[in-house]
Enzyme design. Structure first.
Site, short mmCIF file in Angstrom:
data_model
loop_
_atom_site.label_atom_id
_atom_site.label_comp_id
_atom_site.label_asym_id
_atom_site.label_seq_id
_atom_site.Cartn_x
_atom_site.Cartn_y
_atom_site.Cartn_z
NE ARG A 15 -1.91 -1.71 3.60
CZ ARG A 15 -2.32 -1.91 4.85
NH1 ARG A 15 -3.54 -1.54 5.21
NH2 ARG A 15 -1.52 -2.48 5.73
CE LYS A 75 0.74 -2.33 9.67
NZ LYS A 75 -0.39 -2.60 10.61
CE1 TYR A 94 -5.59 2.03 10.34
CE2 TYR A 94 -4.46 1.62 8.26
CZ TYR A 94 -5.63 1.81 8.97
OH TYR A 94 -6.84 1.79 8.33
CG HIS A 96 -1.75 -1.19 15.18
ND1 HIS A 96 -3.08 -1.35 15.51
CD2 HIS A 96 -1.70 -1.05 13.83
CE1 HIS A 96 -3.80 -1.34 14.41
NE2 HIS A 96 -3.00 -1.15 13.38
CD GLU A 118 -3.75 2.59 15.54
OE1 GLU A 118 -2.82 2.52 16.37
OE2 GLU A 118 -3.60 3.03 14.37
CG ASP A 270 -2.15 -4.70 12.90
OD1 ASP A 270 -0.95 -4.95 12.70
OD2 ASP A 270 -2.92 -4.36 12.01
#
Length: 378
Positions: A15, A75, A94, A96, A118, A270
Site C-alpha cells: 500500500r 503502517k 496506523y 498500534h 486506529e 496488530d
C-alpha cells in the site's frame, strides 16, 4: 505544509499513503507533497502519475523525512526508519503502539506528534480510519482461511461451503465489529455455517437483523467459547479494544481441543493478538505456523496483499483528515474536533492516549493540555 510520503518497507506492504487524486487535491490548496520514488509501485501508481498530479518525487526516504513537516504512512514505522525522524515532527499513520514499546519510546524521545488512524473514534464508537482496512481484513480472513483449509496447505481438507450431501465447514468468528461482520458476510456467502460471538447483546441483535438468520449469534463467555472452538474448522479472531492490547479470548487449552488441520486467522495480531497460541507476528512471505496440529495465521498487515483495493479504500477515508491537518495546522485541526483528537497518541514526549499509557505504566497527559503550547506557537 510540506507533506512527506515515504515508501512502505514492511514485509510485502504494497500500500501507499496517498493516491494521485489526493496529491492533486492537496497541491491545488497550495501544499507541497513529497513522495519517495517508487512509493506507489506496489499499488500500480507510477512516479509520473504523482508528478502529473503535482507531487515532487525524492530519491530516498531520508530526503522525504528531512524535508517534510508531516509524515504520512500506512503502517507503523519499523526500526530502519527510526533514524529518519526529526525532533518535533508530526506523523499520521496506523501505529498500534500498545504491543510496541520500542516505537512508543522512539516517538516520546523524538517528541513526535503521532496521530494514529486506529484510535480516531466518532461519538457513536465508529472508527472512520480503521473501518476501511477492517473491512478488507475481515473479508480476507475468510479468503485466507478457505485456502489454508486445503490439505496441501496443512489444513484438514474441507471445502468451506461443502457440496450437496456433504457437510460444510464450521466458521467461528469471535468479535462482531467491522472485521467480524465482514468475515461473516464472506463465510456465509460461500456457504459455510457461521457463528459470531460477541460480548454485546445489542451488536448481536444488529447482526441477526442484517443477516436475517443466515448467521448464528452467541454471547461470548469462556464456557460458550470453549464449546464452539472445539467444533470450528476455521476460527477468526476479530476483537478490538481501542488503543489497548487485544484481550485473549481463546485459551491454549481451547486450541488444544481443536481438530487436526483446523485453521486460526487472528486479525487482532496488530494489537497483540486475541488467541493465546498466537505467539508471533508472521509475514506474507511466511504467514503460517502449526501448533497442536492447528494452522495459525498471524500476518499483521493483511490488506497489504491487496493494495489495488486497500490503497484506494484507505486514502478515501484519510484524505479529508489529512487536508484538515494541512489547512489548519496539526494543533488546530485536532483541537477543533474531539473525534480527531482521540487519534493523538504521543506529543512532546508524553503519551496522550489512556489505554496506551496504561500498557506502559505511564501517566497519560490529556491531549488538549498537551497541544495547548503547540497551538500558541503555531
Amino acid at each position: 505544509m510540506k507533506i512527506g510520503i515515504p515508501k512502505e518497507i514492511k514485509n510485502n506492504e504494497n500500500r501507499v499513503a496517498i493516491t494521485p487524486a489526493g496529491v492533486y487535491a492537496l497541491h491545488k490548496l497550495g501544499h507541497d507533497v513529497l513522495i519517495e520514488q517508487s512509493a506507489g509501485e506496489g499499488s500500480g501508481i507510477t512516479d509520473g502519475a504523482y508528478e502529473a498530479a503535482g507531487a515532487a518525487t525524492l530519491p530516498e526516504a531520508a530526503a522525504v523525512y528531512d524535508a517534510a513537516d508531516l509524515i504520512v504512512k500506512v503502517k507503523e514505522p519499523i526500526e530502519p526508519e527510526y533514524q529518519y525522524f526529526k525532533e518535533g515532527q508530526s506523523l499520521f499513520a496506523y501505529l498500534h503502539l500498545a504491543p510496541n514499546p520500542g516505537l512508543t519510546a522512539l516517538l516520546q524521545k523524538k517528541k513526535i506528534t503521532a496521530i494514529a488512524y486506529e484510535t480516531v473514534q466518532l461519538p457513536g464508537g465508529a472508527h472512520p480510519l480503521l473501518s476501511p482496512m477492517s473491512e478488507v481484513a475481515g473479508r480476507m480472513s475468510v479468503q485466507v482461511g478457505a485456502d489454508l483449509l486445503q490439505k496441501y496447505k496443512g489444513g484438514e481438507g474441507i471445502l468451506l461451503g461443502g457440496v450437496p450431501g456433504v457437510r460444510c465447514a464450521e466458521v467461528l468468528i469471535i468479535g462482531g465489529g467491522v472485521v467480524g461482520a465482514n468475515a461473516a458476510k464472506m463465510a456465509s456467502g460461500l456457504g459455510a455455517h457461521v457463528t459470531v460471538m460477541d460480548l454485546s447483546k445489542d451488536r448481536l441483535n444488529y447482526l441477526d437483523d442484517i443477516f436475517a438468520g443466515r448467521v448464528a449469534t452467541m454471547l461470548y463467555d469462556e464456557y460458550n467459547a470453549a464449546e464452539m472452538v472445539e467444533t470450528a474448522d476455521l476460527l477468526v479472531g476479530a476483537v478490538l479494544v481501542t488503543g489497548a492490547k487485544a484481550p485473549k479470548t481463546v485459551s491454549e487449552d481451547m486450541v488444544k481441543s481443536m481438530k487436526k488441520g483446523a485453521v486460526i486467522v487472528d486479525v487482532a495480531i496488530d494489537q497483540g493478538g486475541s488467541i493465546a497460541t498466537i505467539d508471533r507476528v508472521t509475514t506474507h512471505d511466511n504467514p503460517c505456523y502449526e501448533k497442536y496440529g492447528v494452522v495459525h495465521y498471524s500476518v499483521a498487515n493483511m490488506p497489504g496483499a491487496v493494495p489495488k483495493t486497500s490503497t484506494w479504500a484507505l486514502t478515501g477515508a484519510t484524505l479529508p483528515y489529512l487536508t484538515r491537518l494541512a489547512e489548519k495546522g496539526v494543533a488546530k485541526a485536532l483541537l477543533e474536533d474531539k473525534s480527531f483528537l482521540s487519534g493523538l497518541n504521543t506529543h512532546n514526549g508524553c503519551i496522550t492516549c489512556a489505554p496506551i499509557a496504561e500498557c506502559f505504566n505511564q501517566d497519560c497527559v490529556p491531549a488538549e493540555k498537551s497541544l495547548a503550547g503547540m497551538q500558541r506557537t503555531a
